[in-house]
Write a protein that holds these residues in place. Sequence first.
Motif, PDB file in Angstrom:
ATOM      1  N   ALA B  26    -108.805  60.913 -70.473  1.00 21.70           N
ATOM      2  CA  ALA B  26    -108.795  62.211 -69.780  1.00 21.70           C
ATOM      3  C   ALA B  26    -107.755  63.099 -70.451  1.00 21.70           C
ATOM      4  O   ALA B  26    -106.673  62.642 -70.802  1.00 21.70           O
ATOM      5  N   GLY B  27    -108.116  64.363 -70.654  1.00 20.68           N
ATOM      6  CA  GLY B  27    -107.167  65.304 -71.256  1.00 20.68           C
ATOM      7  C   GLY B  27    -106.966  65.056 -72.741  1.00 20.68           C
ATOM      8  O   GLY B  27    -107.746  64.337 -73.389  1.00 20.68           O
ATOM      9  N   ARG B  93    -100.835  60.808 -66.846  1.00 20.50           N
ATOM     10  CA  ARG B  93    -100.208  61.871 -66.063  1.00 20.50           C
ATOM     11  C   ARG B  93    -101.048  62.097 -64.820  1.00 20.50           C
ATOM     12  O   ARG B  93    -102.278  62.076 -64.888  1.00 20.50           O
ATOM     13  N   LYS B  94    -100.404  62.318 -63.682  1.00 21.88           N
ATOM     14  CA  LYS B  94    -101.138  62.630 -62.461  1.00 21.88           C
ATOM     15  C   LYS B  94    -101.015  64.112 -62.165  1.00 21.88           C
ATOM     16  O   LYS B  94    -100.097  64.785 -62.626  1.00 21.88           O
ATOM     17  N   SER B  95    -101.941  64.622 -61.374  1.00 24.32           N
ATOM     18  CA  SER B  95    -102.057  66.062 -61.142  1.00 24.32           C
ATOM     19  C   SER B  95    -100.970  66.583 -60.212  1.00 24.32           C
ATOM     20  O   SER B  95    -100.380  65.828 -59.434  1.00 24.32           O
ATOM     21  N   LYS B  97    -101.489  68.073 -57.564  1.00 25.89           N
ATOM     22  CA  LYS B  97    -101.960  67.732 -56.216  1.00 25.89           C
ATOM     23  C   LYS B  97    -101.409  66.361 -55.784  1.00 25.89           C
ATOM     24  O   LYS B  97    -101.034  66.159 -54.637  1.00 25.89           O
ATOM     25  N   TRP B  98    -101.387  65.410 -56.705  1.00 24.86           N
ATOM     26  CA  TRP B  98    -100.827  64.090 -56.406  1.00 24.86           C
ATOM     27  C   TRP B  98     -99.356  64.191 -56.039  1.00 24.86           C
ATOM     28  O   TRP B  98     -98.902  63.652 -55.046  1.00 24.86           O
ATOM     29  N   GLN B 171    -108.730  59.632 -59.351  1.00 26.46           N
ATOM     30  CA  GLN B 171    -109.164  61.035 -59.268  1.00 26.46           C
ATOM     31  C   GLN B 171    -107.982  61.984 -59.435  1.00 26.46           C
ATOM     32  O   GLN B 171    -108.167  63.176 -59.658  1.00 26.46           O
ATOM     33  N   TYR B 172    -106.773  61.444 -59.295  1.00 27.84           N
ATOM     34  CA  TYR B 172    -105.567  62.275 -59.463  1.00 27.84           C
ATOM     35  C   TYR B 172    -105.005  62.184 -60.884  1.00 27.84           C
ATOM     36  O   TYR B 172    -103.988  62.793 -61.180  1.00 27.84           O
ATOM     37  N   ASP B 174    -104.881  63.276 -64.492  1.00 34.33           N
ATOM     38  CA  ASP B 174    -105.431  64.398 -65.266  1.00 34.33           C
ATOM     39  C   ASP B 174    -105.209  64.266 -66.773  1.00 34.33           C
ATOM     40  O   ASP B 174    -105.714  65.068 -67.552  1.00 34.33           O
ATOM     41  N   ARG B 175    -104.437  63.255 -67.188  1.00 32.84           N
ATOM     42  CA  ARG B 175    -104.364  62.932 -68.612  1.00 32.84           C
ATOM     43  C   ARG B 175    -104.140  61.432 -68.754  1.00 32.84           C
ATOM     44  O   ARG B 175    -103.262  60.879 -68.093  1.00 32.84           O
TER      45      ARG B 175
END
Lengths: 184, 184
Positions: B26-27, B93-95, B97-98, B171-172, B174-175
């Motif tokens: 991801a990312g 990495r988490k978003s 939002k997390w 789902q959280y 983002d990379r």
Amino acid sequence: MTLPTLVSFVAGRTGSWRIERIHAVAGESLPAADSLEVVDRRDHSATPQGVWTLSGTTSNARYTTQVEAAALAGKQEGLGRAGSTCAALIPMRKSPKWWALAQDQRREIIEAKSRHIEIGMHYLPAVARRLHHCRDMGEPFDFLTWFEYSASDAPAFEELLARLRATEEWQYVDREVDIRLQRV
Amino acid sequence: MTLPTLVSFVAGRTGSWRIERIHAVAGESLPAADSLEVVDRRDHSATPQGVWTLSGTTSNARYTTQVEAAALAGKQEGLGRAGSTCAALIPMRKSPKWWALAQDQRREIIEAKSRHIEIGMHYLPAVARRLHHCRDMGEPFDFLTWFEYSASDAPAFEELLARLRATEEWQYVDREVDIRLQRV
């Protein structure tokens, strides 16, 4: 929700805060200095040099629940209020025994037994507060807490500290220095 | 219980591990490199330079309960086993939002909903693992996880990753970069 911010507390001959006293509550103290500057280092620039420099980073809250976070957010005010002419910097280290505890054990001591969050809430918005983590940074302390309050709220601040220091959680504190400051 | 250890993963032309592949899950990915060295920097020496260098620190567990910690300790083995010729480095990495979630919300997603600890436990002692935190260090990732396993346990490792990536917790993410290595 903001990104973690690296902050350095730089003691020396100049600074926005005049150091009134440095008192060792537990363990070794810190060297005397006249003034303190609070330096935002979110750009991760080089560590500023001083008589001493302590650095830590704001981070996500490690124990606060959603309900508690909402209650805190509804009551607390930020740093830098015009009336907040008094400040305290309290660097603290907890014992290896504390850090060997699991998350649920630490949470139980902090809140179920010691009411740390509830006690802090009682002194909002009078005592504004920002916690900086530094255990993972190879620093001499685990936490640096910065408090700001007005001269008229100084007795309330003393009461807050006395209540926290009487808790079971504080039995795990093996070094604590209490530094009081006045805005220049 | 040991003190946090700062560790750097230095990609370059030489190192104890040969990089087999770098894959962005991801990312954004990371630049190609031949080899990787894992450098213990508990002395907080200068960051080693490489094609890229990622640093993080071991720390106290942030979610594991006392019961889970005891179960993990009874089953897991350490890094550096003679048979562990395969490794994976997974920076993640988490978003935002997390990170805006409170401790109880993050714990609920990690374990009650995603069974992260339970899934990891199922692959012990085959897959040894060390987590490094780096969100508070101004690094591009929040976590660096290092895994070691034998060639015969490689299918089990793939299954572990597939199960974790299918969880609500992921789902959280983002990379995420998946780097596979062979011991030189």
